[in-house]
Design a protein around this motif. Structure first.
Motif, mmCIF file in Angstrom:
data_model
loop_
_atom_site.group_PDB
_atom_site.id
_atom_site.type_symbol
_atom_site.label_atom_id
_atom_site.label_comp_id
_atom_site.label_asym_id
_atom_site.label_seq_id
_atom_site.Cartn_x
_atom_site.Cartn_y
_atom_site.Cartn_z
ATOM 1 N N GLY A 197 0.933 -1.048 -0.152
ATOM 2 C CA GLY A 197 -0.060 0.041 0.082
ATOM 3 C C GLY A 197 0.813 1.259 0.061
ATOM 4 O O GLY A 197 1.704 1.427 0.820
ATOM 5 N N ARG A 198 0.388 2.162 -0.897
ATOM 6 C CA ARG A 198 1.354 3.384 -0.960
ATOM 7 C C ARG A 198 1.251 4.265 0.384
ATOM 8 O O ARG A 198 2.205 4.762 0.803
ATOM 9 C CB ARG A 198 0.744 4.245 -2.256
ATOM 10 C CG ARG A 198 0.934 3.539 -3.550
ATOM 11 C CD ARG A 198 0.419 4.587 -4.643
ATOM 12 N NE ARG A 198 0.145 4.019 -5.947
ATOM 13 C CZ ARG A 198 -0.027 4.531 -7.035
ATOM 14 N NH1 ARG A 198 -0.627 5.724 -7.017
ATOM 15 N NH2 ARG A 198 0.184 3.888 -8.210
ATOM 16 N N ALA A 209 6.450 8.260 -3.103
ATOM 17 C CA ALA A 209 6.149 9.661 -3.478
ATOM 18 C C ALA A 209 5.939 9.813 -5.018
ATOM 19 O O ALA A 209 4.879 10.189 -5.447
ATOM 20 C CB ALA A 209 6.857 10.428 -2.971
ATOM 21 N N ASN A 210 7.024 9.108 -5.666
ATOM 22 C CA ASN A 210 6.837 9.140 -7.206
ATOM 23 C C ASN A 210 5.515 8.272 -7.711
ATOM 24 O O ASN A 210 5.051 8.709 -9.006
ATOM 25 C CB ASN A 210 7.972 8.416 -7.753
ATOM 26 C CG ASN A 210 9.414 9.105 -7.451
ATOM 27 O OD1 ASN A 210 9.314 10.493 -7.135
ATOM 28 N ND2 ASN A 210 10.586 8.523 -7.686
ATOM 29 N N ALA A 211 5.220 7.472 -7.031
ATOM 30 C CA ALA A 211 3.855 6.636 -7.479
ATOM 31 C C ALA A 211 2.747 7.806 -7.192
ATOM 32 O O ALA A 211 1.713 7.740 -7.871
ATOM 33 C CB ALA A 211 3.863 5.405 -6.990
ATOM 34 N N LEU A 258 6.307 6.845 -17.564
ATOM 35 C CA LEU A 258 4.803 6.914 -17.047
ATOM 36 C C LEU A 258 4.069 6.723 -18.334
ATOM 37 O O LEU A 258 2.952 6.037 -18.142
ATOM 38 C CB LEU A 258 4.403 8.192 -16.422
ATOM 39 C CG LEU A 258 5.113 8.507 -15.113
ATOM 40 C CD1 LEU A 258 4.645 9.845 -14.619
ATOM 41 C CD2 LEU A 258 4.326 7.253 -13.880
ATOM 42 N N LYS A 259 4.352 7.078 -19.548
ATOM 43 C CA LYS A 259 3.602 7.065 -20.645
ATOM 44 C C LYS A 259 3.881 5.506 -21.241
ATOM 45 O O LYS A 259 2.666 5.431 -21.948
ATOM 46 C CB LYS A 259 4.481 7.901 -21.979
ATOM 47 C CG LYS A 259 3.523 7.988 -23.070
ATOM 48 C CD LYS A 259 4.203 9.102 -23.713
ATOM 49 C CE LYS A 259 3.569 9.282 -25.191
ATOM 50 N NZ LYS A 259 4.250 10.562 -26.137
ATOM 51 N N LEU A 260 4.437 4.993 -20.770
ATOM 52 C CA LEU A 260 4.828 3.524 -21.396
ATOM 53 C C LEU A 260 4.218 2.202 -20.581
ATOM 54 O O LEU A 260 3.975 1.211 -21.233
ATOM 55 C CB LEU A 260 6.276 3.041 -21.301
ATOM 56 C CG LEU A 260 7.092 4.167 -22.294
ATOM 57 C CD1 LEU A 260 8.719 3.747 -22.219
ATOM 58 C CD2 LEU A 260 6.770 3.836 -23.795
ATOM 59 N N VAL A 261 3.349 2.645 -19.400
ATOM 60 C CA VAL A 261 3.139 1.515 -18.624
ATOM 61 C C VAL A 261 1.759 1.755 -18.225
ATOM 62 O O VAL A 261 1.268 2.807 -18.005
ATOM 63 C CB VAL A 261 3.966 1.406 -17.316
ATOM 64 C CG1 VAL A 261 5.223 0.785 -17.646
ATOM 65 C CG2 VAL A 261 4.009 2.408 -16.547
ATOM 66 N N GLU A 262 0.878 0.738 -17.878
ATOM 67 C CA GLU A 262 -0.505 0.812 -17.182
ATOM 68 C C GLU A 262 -0.339 1.364 -15.692
ATOM 69 O O GLU A 262 0.795 1.192 -15.081
ATOM 70 C CB GLU A 262 -1.308 -0.362 -17.316
ATOM 71 C CG GLU A 262 -0.671 -1.727 -16.697
ATOM 72 C CD GLU A 262 0.351 -2.318 -17.563
ATOM 73 O OE1 GLU A 262 0.745 -3.630 -17.341
ATOM 74 O OE2 GLU A 262 0.746 -1.706 -18.609
ATOM 75 N N GLN A 263 -1.350 1.543 -15.148
ATOM 76 C CA GLN A 263 -1.355 2.163 -13.719
ATOM 77 C C GLN A 263 -0.857 1.112 -12.663
ATOM 78 O O GLN A 263 -0.022 1.709 -11.760
ATOM 79 C CB GLN A 263 -2.802 2.603 -13.213
ATOM 80 C CG GLN A 263 -2.701 3.139 -11.949
ATOM 81 C CD GLN A 263 -4.306 3.513 -11.831
ATOM 82 O OE1 GLN A 263 -5.245 3.108 -12.099
ATOM 83 N NE2 GLN A 263 -4.584 4.571 -10.741
ATOM 84 N N GLU A 264 -1.193 -0.195 -12.866
ATOM 85 C CA GLU A 264 -0.760 -0.996 -11.784
ATOM 86 C C GLU A 264 0.856 -1.426 -11.701
ATOM 87 O O GLU A 264 1.556 -1.731 -10.727
ATOM 88 C CB GLU A 264 -1.152 -2.477 -11.938
ATOM 89 C CG GLU A 264 -2.708 -2.701 -12.064
ATOM 90 C CD GLU A 264 -3.342 -1.906 -13.268
ATOM 91 O OE1 GLU A 264 -2.812 -2.293 -14.439
ATOM 92 O OE2 GLU A 264 -4.320 -1.124 -13.241
ATOM 93 N N ARG A 265 1.547 -0.975 -12.812
ATOM 94 C CA ARG A 265 2.864 -1.128 -13.065
ATOM 95 C C ARG A 265 3.783 0.197 -12.785
ATOM 96 O O ARG A 265 4.995 0.271 -12.931
ATOM 97 C CB ARG A 265 3.390 -1.548 -14.269
ATOM 98 C CG ARG A 265 2.737 -3.147 -14.611
ATOM 99 C CD ARG A 265 3.307 -4.059 -13.937
ATOM 100 N NE ARG A 265 4.394 -4.335 -14.086
ATOM 101 C CZ ARG A 265 5.439 -5.034 -13.690
ATOM 102 N NH1 ARG A 265 5.273 -5.798 -12.793
ATOM 103 N NH2 ARG A 265 6.597 -5.306 -14.491
#
Length: 398
Positions: A76-77, A122-124, A326-333
């Protein structure tokens, strides 16, 4: 209505997590430039031992990025940010009891791990507070917190060490870490809801669970750019001393910070409107110019102009490389992808000084090191042109 639907970039969440990130990085960069001096002067360490005390922090950070990047959404973030900040405070206070080089090494390693955990979280987290249409701009403003810390931290460390001493700087850092911890516990963080498939994927022990393969190329590019920039972080103070430009050497970072502050929002808007190539190629060119200027400088004005070009080069790349990731992946990754990118960057910054220090024996002077490093962004630009093909229509599933 969600934050993203409102399309408002400067919302409370975005501003809070950006400030938290700034303070965490500020403490890190403040210690980067003074640890070796403290180890040699106060603890009687050899140059090699002092080098290890500086570098072992990066090892801790890399381990955190690998492990926390993999498990971030599972833990969990919210929990990673809060407890990472708590242990960041404790390990920062650990510098106060670092009475010998072995304790200092242990504290540096643990502090690096906690720093890696907090910054990965923080980055996520920040991505949840940026509207999709403003990703480039948002990440550039957020990245500004890192770039400013990378400039202000060394400046503060070099300025305060002769005036206040190492212990006073530690106390200031502990106060900043305490404020950060309070902010993290008071900050509302939404955790990602995982499907059973994603949980299984995270728990599976495989290369893909630690590293996002889709961003491996941009992480490799970040590694090379990190090596080039490490020549500045690692040697600018010694080099400026050799040139009798000590004051200008300190203000090099101030010029860097000012240039990044002014140009960062602009580069974000260019990224969103014209795509990543419109900012990436200029960043490679500017870094090359900055490093060439460093190699040939004999006076303060040229040194400071070099600082401006290095800021335009490295500062612009660092944030926009993150936006590409960020442009290259889906949210979960996102967690794994960002940790992969920063592993590349941190590894370059970490091994760079050792690598370049060894090469100096062959090249002879710092001027030659900067010429050598000026070639790296040119090689990077060629590799980028051949292997990276941006898909501007790729949508980020947020």
């Amino acid at each position: 209505m969600t934050i993203k639907e409102e399309e408002k970039l400067f919302n409370k969440g975005f501003i809070t997590i950006t400030i938290i990130n700034f303070i965490v990085f500020l403490v890190y960069y403040c210690f980067v430039v003074i640890t070796a001096k403290y180890a040699t002067q106060s603890l009687g360490a050899t140059t090699a031992q002092a080098g290890l005390a500086v570098g072992i922090y990066i090892i801790g950070t890399l381990l955190a990025r690998l492990y926390v990047g993999k498990k971030l959404e599972l833990f969990g973030r919210r929990a990673v940010l809060r407890y990472g900040a708590l242990f960041y405070l404790i390990t920062t206070a650990g510098y106060l009891v670092s009475t010998n080089i072995f304790i200092l090494d242990s504290v540096r390693f643990l502090n690096g791990f906690c720093y890696g955990a907090v910054s990965t979280a923080a980055n996520a987290i920040v991505t949840a507070y940026i509207p999709e249409s403003k990703y480039g701009e948002g990440i550039n403003y957020y990245g500004l917190s890192t770039s400013l810390a990378a400039a202000i931290g060394p400046f503060i460390g070099l300025l305060l060490l002769p005036i206040l001493g190492f212990k006073a700087i530690i106390i200031i850092a502990v106060i900043l870490a305490f404020v950060t911890m309070i902010a993290c516990f008071g900050f509302k963080v939404e955790n990602i809801v995982l499907t059973d498939e994603h949980r299984a994927r995270i728990n599976k022990f495989s290369l893909e669970s630690f590293i996002e393969l889709k961003v491996l190329f941009i992480a490799a590019i970040a590694f090379l750019i990190g090596i080039a920039y490490s020549s500045v972080l690692g040697f600018i103070s010694i080099y400026a001393d050799e040139l009798h430009l000590v004051t200008a050497g300190a203000f090099f970072f101030v010029v860097y910070a000012l240039v990044v502050t002014v140009t960062r929002p602009m580069s974000g808007k260019i990224f969103d409107k014209y795509g990543e190539n419109a900012v990436m190629y200029p960043s490679f060119i500017c870094l090359t110019i900055g490093l060439i200027l460093l190699a040939v400088t004999q006076n303060a004005p040229v040194l400071l102009i070099a600082g401006a070009f290095v800021g335009l080069g490295y500062g612009t790349f660092m944030a926009n490389g993150q936006a590409v990731t960020l442009k290259l992946v889906e949210q979960e990754r996102i967690g794994v992808a960002l940790s992969t990118y920063f592993i590349g960057l941190d590894l370059g910054l970490g091994v760079g000084p050792y690598l370049l220090g060894a090469i100096k024996g062959l090249l002879g002077t710092y001027q030659h090191i900067y010429i050598f490093c000026a070639v790296i962004p040119i090689i990077v630009a060629v590799l980028y042109m051949i292997f990276y093909h941006p898909n501007k229509k790729l949508k980020m599933n947020h």
